[in-house]
Design an enzyme around this catalytic site. Structure first.
Site, short mmCIF file in Angstrom:
data_model
loop_
_atom_site.label_atom_id
_atom_site.label_comp_id
_atom_site.label_asym_id
_atom_site.label_seq_id
_atom_site.Cartn_x
_atom_site.Cartn_y
_atom_site.Cartn_z
N LEU A 145 3.68 -0.48 -1.74
CA LEU A 145 3.89 -1.63 -0.87
C LEU A 145 2.63 -1.77 -0.03
CD1 LEU A 145 6.06 -3.72 0.04
CD2 LEU A 145 6.79 -2.07 1.77
N ASP A 146 2.03 -2.96 -0.05
CA ASP A 146 0.77 -3.18 0.65
C ASP A 146 0.86 -2.75 2.11
OD1 ASP A 146 -0.38 -4.27 -1.60
OD2 ASP A 146 0.05 -6.33 -1.03
N ALA A 147 -0.27 -2.32 2.67
CA ALA A 147 -0.31 -1.90 4.07
C ALA A 147 0.11 -3.03 5.01
CB ALA A 147 -1.71 -1.42 4.43
N SER A 207 2.31 -5.28 4.34
CA SER A 207 3.71 -5.63 4.10
C SER A 207 4.59 -4.57 4.74
CB SER A 207 3.99 -5.72 2.59
OG SER A 207 3.20 -6.71 1.99
#
Length: 201
Positions: A43-45, A47
């Protein structure tokens, strides 16, 4: 018995344990000390929301590498997406049909336009807060995808003219964020039914 940790990942935290001195984002090692844990689906930083971690390789593979590794079962990921603007029926239909990105056409997504009151959980204040423009409204979508292209949800909504302001992952492979607070986590022990749903032999 295999288990999965459900973690409500805050904004600004990476989906990795190592600390990169050149990276402004915090590593997962600030929250977990168990070195056997692996992230099951990044999960992107930038997000927020549900991040799964497990020390069981079979469970990790079933979640992160469908469908071949998962007996053909698709593991959906559902996001709450705050976008700039009011979505039209045409824009929603485009997302539902799949859109053509630089790395190919996406699979069809399941998309619903929600009011803030219809969201499945109360929202927390994000730090830093999202950018707001007084003359442009924002809206919420609930969006389920069945693949994992890089920054896929953000790119899909931008493609149809709905820039993403905030992205919260609500569920992965049948596991939901529930009422976990930001930075909180819970361990779920997987029974035979769980393992069967995941396609774990």
């Amino acid at each position: 018995m295999p288990s999965v940790i459900l973690f409500n990942k805050p904004y600004g935290v990476q989906s990795q344990f190592s600390d990169d001195a050149n990276n402004k984002f915090a590593p997962l090692s600030q929250f977990f000390t168990d070195k056997s844990l692996r992230v099951a689906g990044r999960l992107d930083a930038t997000s927020e929301g549900l991040l799964l971690l497990t020390s069981d390789g079979r469970v990790n593979k079933a979640i992160t590498h469908p469908p071949k590794a998962n007996a053909g079962r698709k593991q959906g990921k559902t996001y709450l997406v705050q976008v700039e603007g009011e979505p039209t029926a045409e824009q929603l239909e485009q997302l539902c049909q799949g859109v053509v990105l630089k790395d190919g056409k996406t699979l069809p997504a399941e998309v619903k336009h929600l009011t803030e009151k219809e969201l499945p959980m109360p929202l927390w204040q994000r730090d830093p807060p999202i950018r707001e423009r007084k003359n442009i409204p924002d809206s919420w979508l609930m969006m389920t995808i069945y693949e994992g292209k890089n920054r896929q949800v953000r790119r899909m909504t931008a493609h149809v003219g709905l820039p993403c302001l905030r992205l919260i992952r609500w569920s992965v492979a049948g596991f939901e964020l529930g009422d976990l607070g930001v930075g909180e986590f819970v361990r779920v022990h997987l029974n035979a039914k769980h393992l069967q749903q995941l396609g774990v032999q």
